[in-house]
Design a protein around this motif. Structure first.
Motif, PDB file in Angstrom:
ATOM      1  N   PRO A  71      31.685   1.914  74.882  1.00 33.94           N
ATOM      2  CA  PRO A  71      32.473   2.493  75.973  1.00 33.94           C
ATOM      3  C   PRO A  71      32.988   1.485  77.000  1.00 33.94           C
ATOM      4  N   TYR A  72      32.847   0.199  76.742  1.00 30.72           N
ATOM      5  CA  TYR A  72      33.421  -0.784  77.666  1.00 30.72           C
ATOM      6  C   TYR A  72      34.945  -0.702  77.635  1.00 30.72           C
ATOM      7  N   PRO A  73      35.602  -1.116  78.719  1.00 34.01           N
ATOM      8  CA  PRO A  73      37.063  -1.046  78.783  1.00 34.01           C
ATOM      9  C   PRO A  73      37.759  -2.221  78.109  1.00 34.01           C
ATOM     10  N   ASP A  74      37.001  -3.130  77.494  1.00 35.36           N
ATOM     11  CA  ASP A  74      37.541  -4.427  77.088  1.00 35.36           C
ATOM     12  C   ASP A  74      38.712  -4.333  76.101  1.00 35.36           C
ATOM     13  N   MET A  75      38.615  -3.456  75.084  1.00 35.80           N
ATOM     14  CA  MET A  75      39.707  -3.381  74.104  1.00 35.80           C
ATOM     15  C   MET A  75      40.987  -2.859  74.745  1.00 35.80           C
ATOM     16  N   VAL A  76      40.862  -1.888  75.655  1.00 39.67           N
ATOM     17  CA  VAL A  76      42.038  -1.359  76.344  1.00 39.67           C
ATOM     18  C   VAL A  76      42.678  -2.454  77.189  1.00 39.67           C
ATOM     19  N   LEU A  77      41.848  -3.190  77.914  1.00 41.90           N
ATOM     20  CA  LEU A  77      42.366  -4.262  78.766  1.00 41.90           C
ATOM     21  C   LEU A  77      42.925  -5.407  77.923  1.00 41.90           C
ATOM     22  N   ALA A  78      42.304  -5.673  76.769  1.00 41.33           N
ATOM     23  CA  ALA A  78      42.848  -6.695  75.866  1.00 41.33           C
ATOM     24  C   ALA A  78      44.240  -6.290  75.377  1.00 41.33           C
TER      25      ALA A  78
ATOM     26  N   THR B 170      49.734  -7.668  75.092  1.00 45.62           N
ATOM     27  CA  THR B 170      51.106  -7.179  74.934  1.00 45.62           C
ATOM     28  C   THR B 170      51.961  -7.435  76.162  1.00 45.62           C
ATOM     29  N   GLY B 171      51.339  -7.453  77.342  1.00 44.70           N
ATOM     30  CA  GLY B 171      52.119  -7.570  78.574  1.00 44.70           C
ATOM     31  C   GLY B 171      53.074  -6.407  78.770  1.00 44.70           C
ATOM     32  N   ALA B 172      52.774  -5.275  78.126  1.00 43.98           N
ATOM     33  CA  ALA B 172      53.726  -4.159  78.097  1.00 43.98           C
ATOM     34  C   ALA B 172      53.810  -3.415  79.423  1.00 43.98           C
ATOM     35  N   VAL B 173      52.757  -3.479  80.234  1.00 44.48           N
ATOM     36  CA  VAL B 173      52.781  -2.824  81.545  1.00 44.48           C
ATOM     37  C   VAL B 173      52.224  -3.783  82.590  1.00 44.48           C
ATOM     38  N   ASP B 174      52.583  -3.492  83.844  1.00 44.59           N
ATOM     39  CA  ASP B 174      52.162  -4.367  84.940  1.00 44.59           C
ATOM     40  C   ASP B 174      51.081  -3.728  85.804  1.00 44.59           C
ATOM     41  N   ASP B 175      50.549  -2.598  85.342  1.00 43.97           N
ATOM     42  CA  ASP B 175      49.602  -1.831  86.144  1.00 43.97           C
ATOM     43  C   ASP B 175      48.753  -0.999  85.182  1.00 43.97           C
ATOM     44  N   VAL B 176      47.435  -1.045  85.346  1.00 43.31           N
ATOM     45  CA  VAL B 176      46.575  -0.273  84.427  1.00 43.31           C
ATOM     46  C   VAL B 176      46.862   1.223  84.491  1.00 43.31           C
ATOM     47  N   ARG B 177      47.410   1.687  85.617  1.00 47.31           N
ATOM     48  CA  ARG B 177      47.691   3.125  85.739  1.00 47.31           C
ATOM     49  C   ARG B 177      48.817   3.561  84.810  1.00 47.31           C
ATOM     50  N   ARG B 178      49.540   2.600  84.250  1.00 45.66           N
ATOM     51  CA  ARG B 178      50.622   2.923  83.311  1.00 45.66           C
ATOM     52  C   ARG B 178      50.129   2.922  81.861  1.00 45.66           C
ATOM     53  N   LEU B 179      48.838   2.721  81.686  1.00 44.73           N
ATOM     54  CA  LEU B 179      48.221   2.792  80.360  1.00 44.73           C
ATOM     55  C   LEU B 179      47.980   4.238  79.943  1.00 44.73           C
ATOM     56  N   VAL B 180      48.101   4.481  78.637  1.00 36.99           N
ATOM     57  CA  VAL B 180      47.664   5.738  78.038  1.00 36.99           C
ATOM     58  C   VAL B 180      46.595   5.397  77.007  1.00 36.99           C
TER      59      VAL B 180
ATOM     60  N   ALA C 112      38.947   1.522  82.223  1.00 37.54           N
ATOM     61  CA  ALA C 112      40.063   0.575  82.265  1.00 37.54           C
ATOM     62  C   ALA C 112      41.079   0.946  83.337  1.00 37.54           C
ATOM     63  N   GLY C 113      40.947   2.147  83.910  1.00 34.34           N
ATOM     64  CA  GLY C 113      41.875   2.586  84.947  1.00 34.34           C
ATOM     65  C   GLY C 113      43.134   3.244  84.425  1.00 34.34           C
ATOM     66  N   ALA C 114      43.126   3.653  83.148  1.00 34.91           N
ATOM     67  CA  ALA C 114      44.317   4.240  82.539  1.00 34.91           C
ATOM     68  C   ALA C 114      44.755   5.502  83.278  1.00 34.91           C
ATOM     69  N   GLY C 115      46.062   5.648  83.438  1.00 29.20           N
ATOM     70  CA  GLY C 115      46.598   6.807  84.145  1.00 29.20           C
ATOM     71  C   GLY C 115      46.497   8.093  83.351  1.00 29.20           C
ATOM     72  N   LEU C 116      46.613   7.981  82.035  1.00 29.50           N
ATOM     73  CA  LEU C 116      46.461   9.134  81.149  1.00 29.50           C
ATOM     74  C   LEU C 116      45.354   8.817  80.145  1.00 29.50           C
ATOM     75  N   VAL C 117      44.341   9.666  80.124  1.00 33.22           N
ATOM     76  CA  VAL C 117      43.252   9.521  79.158  1.00 33.22           C
ATOM     77  C   VAL C 117      43.186  10.842  78.394  1.00 33.22           C
ATOM     78  N   ALA C 118      43.709  10.819  77.173  1.00 31.94           N
ATOM     79  CA  ALA C 118      43.870  12.063  76.414  1.00 31.94           C
ATOM     80  C   ALA C 118      42.818  12.170  75.323  1.00 31.94           C
ATOM     81  N   GLY C 119      42.064  13.244  75.344  1.00 37.75           N
ATOM     82  CA  GLY C 119      41.140  13.550  74.258  1.00 37.75           C
ATOM     83  C   GLY C 119      41.839  14.384  73.214  1.00 37.75           C
ATOM     84  N   VAL C 120      41.508  14.165  71.954  1.00 41.52           N
ATOM     85  CA  VAL C 120      42.055  14.991  70.876  1.00 41.52           C
ATOM     86  C   VAL C 120      40.913  15.673  70.139  1.00 41.52           C
ATOM     87  N   LEU C 121      41.194  16.852  69.616  1.00 41.22           N
ATOM     88  CA  LEU C 121      40.149  17.700  69.027  1.00 41.22           C
ATOM     89  C   LEU C 121      40.086  17.601  67.504  1.00 41.22           C
ATOM     90  N   THR C 122      40.595  16.485  66.946  1.00 39.73           N
ATOM     91  CA  THR C 122      40.613  16.310  65.493  1.00 39.73           C
ATOM     92  C   THR C 122      39.421  15.490  65.003  1.00 39.73           C
TER      93      THR C 122
END
Length: 231
Positions: free
Chosen positions: A152-159, A164-174, A189-199
């Motif tokens: 459950p560490y945030p490391d892979m999300v932050l990596a 990628t350099g795709a966003v400039d703010d963790v809040r823009r992460l999904v 990781a501070g992601a703005g959208l954290v979506a759970g899926v039921l599959t």
């Protein structure tokens, strides 16, 4: 309705694999049982813990189960990865229905998509090859790619953000996944959208308890959710 500016777009989407974009039909438990038996252990005494920690990097699961015996944990992890790889090679996995299309839509929307896993790289590559997904997204990450700490560490999300350099703010992460640990890693990781899926592994209550901002039936609903959130 006014659209938010570019800096409010969720342009980096980090997706879990097994249970979220990949259907493996309980292969984790089968591979775990095979690994335990190969080591002369009783899998029945451990399987509840394995279920509870779905999404965690497997080596840390084995470290817990073997009480800090690092050599034993490494031996078990190798046996697990080999057993899982054998099952994957035997054609025992498939995409979650509509997952590849959803990833394509996300990319057409101008977003960068990264696939993450708690497995070792060799197993992750076996899954990607079995599905024909090697070129589906520009980046795939396993715990070793992020310094060794999986969920459950945030490391892979932050990596994913750093590489990628795709966003400039963790809040823009999904972040999207099917386990409590996916939700924890996204929220930490501070992601703005954290979506759970039921599959996959865990139900709505567990996903929300561990930080899901939204719970979806499937990853196929994710492109629409992100678009609505940006409106």
């Amino acid at each position: 309705m006014t659209h938010k500016n570019h800096h409010d777009r969720h342009d980096l989407v980090v997706l879990d694999m097994a249970g979220t974009t990949v259907a493996d039909g309980g292969l984790v438990e089968q591979a775990f049982t095979a690994a335990a038996e190969r080591l002369g252990e009783d899998p029945a005494t451990m399987i509840d813990y394995v279920r509870a920690t779905m999404g965690e990097s497997k080596i840390s699961v084995f470290r817990h189960l073997f009480g800090g015996d690092e050599a034993r944990a490494q031996q078990a992890n190798v046996a697990f990865e080999e057993a899982y790889g054998d099952l994957v090679g035997a054609g025992r996995i498939a995409p979650i229905p509509g997952a590849a299309d959803a990833i394509a839509v996300l990319q057409e929307q101008g977003r960068t998509v990264v696939l993450t896993t708690g497995f070792a790289r060799v197993t992750q590559d076996a899954i990607l090859d079995a599905l024909g997904w090697r070129d589906l997204v520009p980046l795939t990450l396993c715990p070793a790619d992020a310094g060794g700490r999986g969920r459950p560490y945030p490391d892979m999300v932050l990596a994913a953000l750093l590489r990628t350099g795709a966003v400039d703010d963790v809040r823009r992460l999904v972040v999207a996944g099917d386990t409590s640990y996916d939700m924890l890693s996204g929220s930490r990781a501070g992601a703005g959208l954290v979506a759970g899926v039921l599959t996959g592994a865990h139900d709505e209550a567990a996903l929300r308890e561990h930080g899901a901002t939204h719970v979806l039936g499937s990853v196929t609903e994710l492109p629409r959710l992100i678009e609505v959130s940006e409106a």
